[in-house]
Scaffold this motif. Structure first.
Motif, PDB file in Angstrom:
ATOM      1  N   ASP A 147       0.841  -1.194   0.000  1.00  0.00           N
ATOM      2  CA  ASP A 147       0.000   0.000   0.000  1.00  0.00           C
ATOM      3  C   ASP A 147       0.880   1.250   0.000  1.00  0.00           C
ATOM      4  O   ASP A 147       1.925   1.275   0.628  1.00  0.00           O
ATOM      5  N   HIS A 181      -0.090  11.528  -1.276  1.00  0.00           N
ATOM      6  CA  HIS A 181       0.111  10.096  -1.573  1.00  0.00           C
ATOM      7  C   HIS A 181       0.674   9.995  -2.980  1.00  0.00           C
ATOM      8  O   HIS A 181       0.030   9.460  -3.886  1.00  0.00           O
ATOM      9  N   ILE A 228       0.816   6.671  -5.125  1.00  0.00           N
ATOM     10  CA  ILE A 228      -0.417   5.893  -5.269  1.00  0.00           C
ATOM     11  C   ILE A 228      -0.479   5.260  -6.653  1.00  0.00           C
ATOM     12  O   ILE A 228      -0.071   5.864  -7.656  1.00  0.00           O
ATOM     13  N   SER A 229      -0.960   4.040  -6.715  1.00  0.00           N
ATOM     14  CA  SER A 229      -1.098   3.380  -8.007  1.00  0.00           C
ATOM     15  C   SER A 229      -2.542   3.496  -8.488  1.00  0.00           C
ATOM     16  O   SER A 229      -3.437   3.875  -7.738  1.00  0.00           O
ATOM     17  N   ASN A 265      -5.040   1.643  -9.117  1.00  0.00           N
ATOM     18  CA  ASN A 265      -6.176   0.932  -8.548  1.00  0.00           C
ATOM     19  C   ASN A 265      -6.206   0.987  -7.022  1.00  0.00           C
ATOM     20  O   ASN A 265      -6.843   0.149  -6.383  1.00  0.00           O
ATOM     21  N   GLU A 266      -5.519   1.943  -6.461  1.00  0.00           N
ATOM     22  CA  GLU A 266      -5.564   2.144  -5.010  1.00  0.00           C
ATOM     23  C   GLU A 266      -6.586   3.223  -4.666  1.00  0.00           C
ATOM     24  O   GLU A 266      -6.628   4.277  -5.301  1.00  0.00           O
ATOM     25  N   TYR A 267      -7.367   2.942  -3.646  1.00  0.00           N
ATOM     26  CA  TYR A 267      -8.358   3.881  -3.158  1.00  0.00           C
ATOM     27  C   TYR A 267      -7.747   4.762  -2.069  1.00  0.00           C
ATOM     28  O   TYR A 267      -6.817   4.357  -1.370  1.00  0.00           O
ATOM     29  N   VAL A 286      -4.180   4.775   1.889  1.00  0.00           N
ATOM     30  CA  VAL A 286      -4.435   4.293   0.535  1.00  0.00           C
ATOM     31  C   VAL A 286      -4.278   2.778   0.529  1.00  0.00           C
ATOM     32  O   VAL A 286      -3.399   2.233   1.168  1.00  0.00           O
ATOM     33  N   ARG A 287      -5.158   2.126  -0.176  1.00  0.00           N
ATOM     34  CA  ARG A 287      -5.109   0.665  -0.237  1.00  0.00           C
ATOM     35  C   ARG A 287      -5.799   0.192  -1.496  1.00  0.00           C
ATOM     36  O   ARG A 287      -6.535   0.939  -2.140  1.00  0.00           O
ATOM     37  N   PHE A 288      -5.556  -1.081  -1.816  1.00  0.00           N
ATOM     38  CA  PHE A 288      -6.179  -1.656  -2.990  1.00  0.00           C
ATOM     39  C   PHE A 288      -7.666  -1.818  -2.772  1.00  0.00           C
ATOM     40  O   PHE A 288      -8.185  -1.519  -1.717  1.00  0.00           O
ATOM     41  N   ASP A 289      -8.344  -2.330  -3.747  1.00  0.00           N
ATOM     42  CA  ASP A 289      -9.787  -2.242  -3.817  1.00  0.00           C
ATOM     43  C   ASP A 289     -10.480  -2.743  -2.569  1.00  0.00           C
ATOM     44  O   ASP A 289      -9.934  -3.520  -1.793  1.00  0.00           O
ATOM     45  N   SER A 325     -10.671  -6.217  -1.090  1.00  0.00           N
ATOM     46  CA  SER A 325      -9.507  -6.881  -0.532  1.00  0.00           C
ATOM     47  C   SER A 325      -9.660  -7.088   0.962  1.00  0.00           C
ATOM     48  O   SER A 325     -10.177  -6.243   1.657  1.00  0.00           O
TER      49      SER A 325
END
Lengths: 112, 112
Positions: free
Chosen positions: A1, A24, A27-28, A30-32, A90-93, A96
């Motif tokens: 993350d 952030h 951030i990638s 697909n990260e929320y 921030v974290r993936f979908d 998860s």
């Protein structure tokens, strides 16, 4: 993350808008972006989350920049009960099961 | 069902004693998490269950720590041979797919 950066503390006058920033830059796509807050001696409370578009709910608004490298949580009319530590994560979908990685957050103090 | 319940709220124990904490998640949530929080820091992930299966453990979870969720409902976190460094707030959270976490109010452990 992705890692987030927040100011350690902020003050706001009661009734005014509180704008809490978060960087952030790694951030990638697909990260929320999630926001939680923690009032003293309680567990963290979910506030809002978003991916690309700005979001609003009954608690707050979330503004995410076009490049997604930063965001701002807006409490439109802060009250004394909004005094808390605010965490930007921030974290993936959201489907998860993975952990939430908390930083040190921003201590928001709402003054009368 | 009003939220995530944790018991006890406070626990004082002597160094070397064993302690056990209980977490009752929101009934329809199949995911359950344990976090630890020390003063001035954000919560740190310890472990995560989906139903009764423990799917992820942090390196923070030493072999003195064990967590169970025997029937996929409530969970227990046991600390054996407590040390002063174990003094912290232990937070439990639950979630259902597509929804954010709901945290409990935590168990504050003091090891004397």
């Amino acid at each position: 993350d992705a890692k987030t950066t927040q100011p350690p503390s902020m003050d706001c006058a009661e009734g005014r808008a509180a704008n809490l920033p978060c960087n952030h830059s790694t951030i990638s796509g697909n990260e929320y972006v999630y926001w939680y807050r923690q009032i003293h001696s309680q567990g963290p409370q979910y506030i809002i989350h978003g991916l690309k578009n700005n979001e609003t709910n009954e608690m707050a608004s979330l503004i995410i920049t076009e490049d997604r490298k930063s965001s701002t949580l807006i409490l439109p009319h802060a009250t004394l009960r909004d005094t808390a530590v605010y965490y930007c994560i921030v974290r993936f979908d959201i489907t998860s099961g993975s952990r939430l990685t908390f930083g040190e957050g921003t201590q928001l103090t709402v003054n009368p | 069902d009003t939220g995530v319940s944790q018991d006890p709220r406070h626990k004082i124990t002597k160094r070397g004693q064993n302690v056990t904490f209980r977490c009752d998640p929101i009934s329809e949530h199949n995911r359950l998490y344990w976090y630890r929080q020390t003063l001035g820091q954000g919560p740190e992930f310890l472990t995560y269950f989906q139903n009764e299966a423990q799917l992820e453990k942090s390196r923070l979870l030493s072999d003195r720590f064990s967590a169970e969720r025997p029937k996929g409902s409530f969970s227990t976190l046991e600390i054996q041979r407590t040390e002063q460094g174990d003094s912290a707030m232990y937070l439990c959270a639950s979630s259902q797919i597509n929804y954010g976490y709901t945290f409990g109010s935590g168990t504050r452990l003091t090891v004397v």
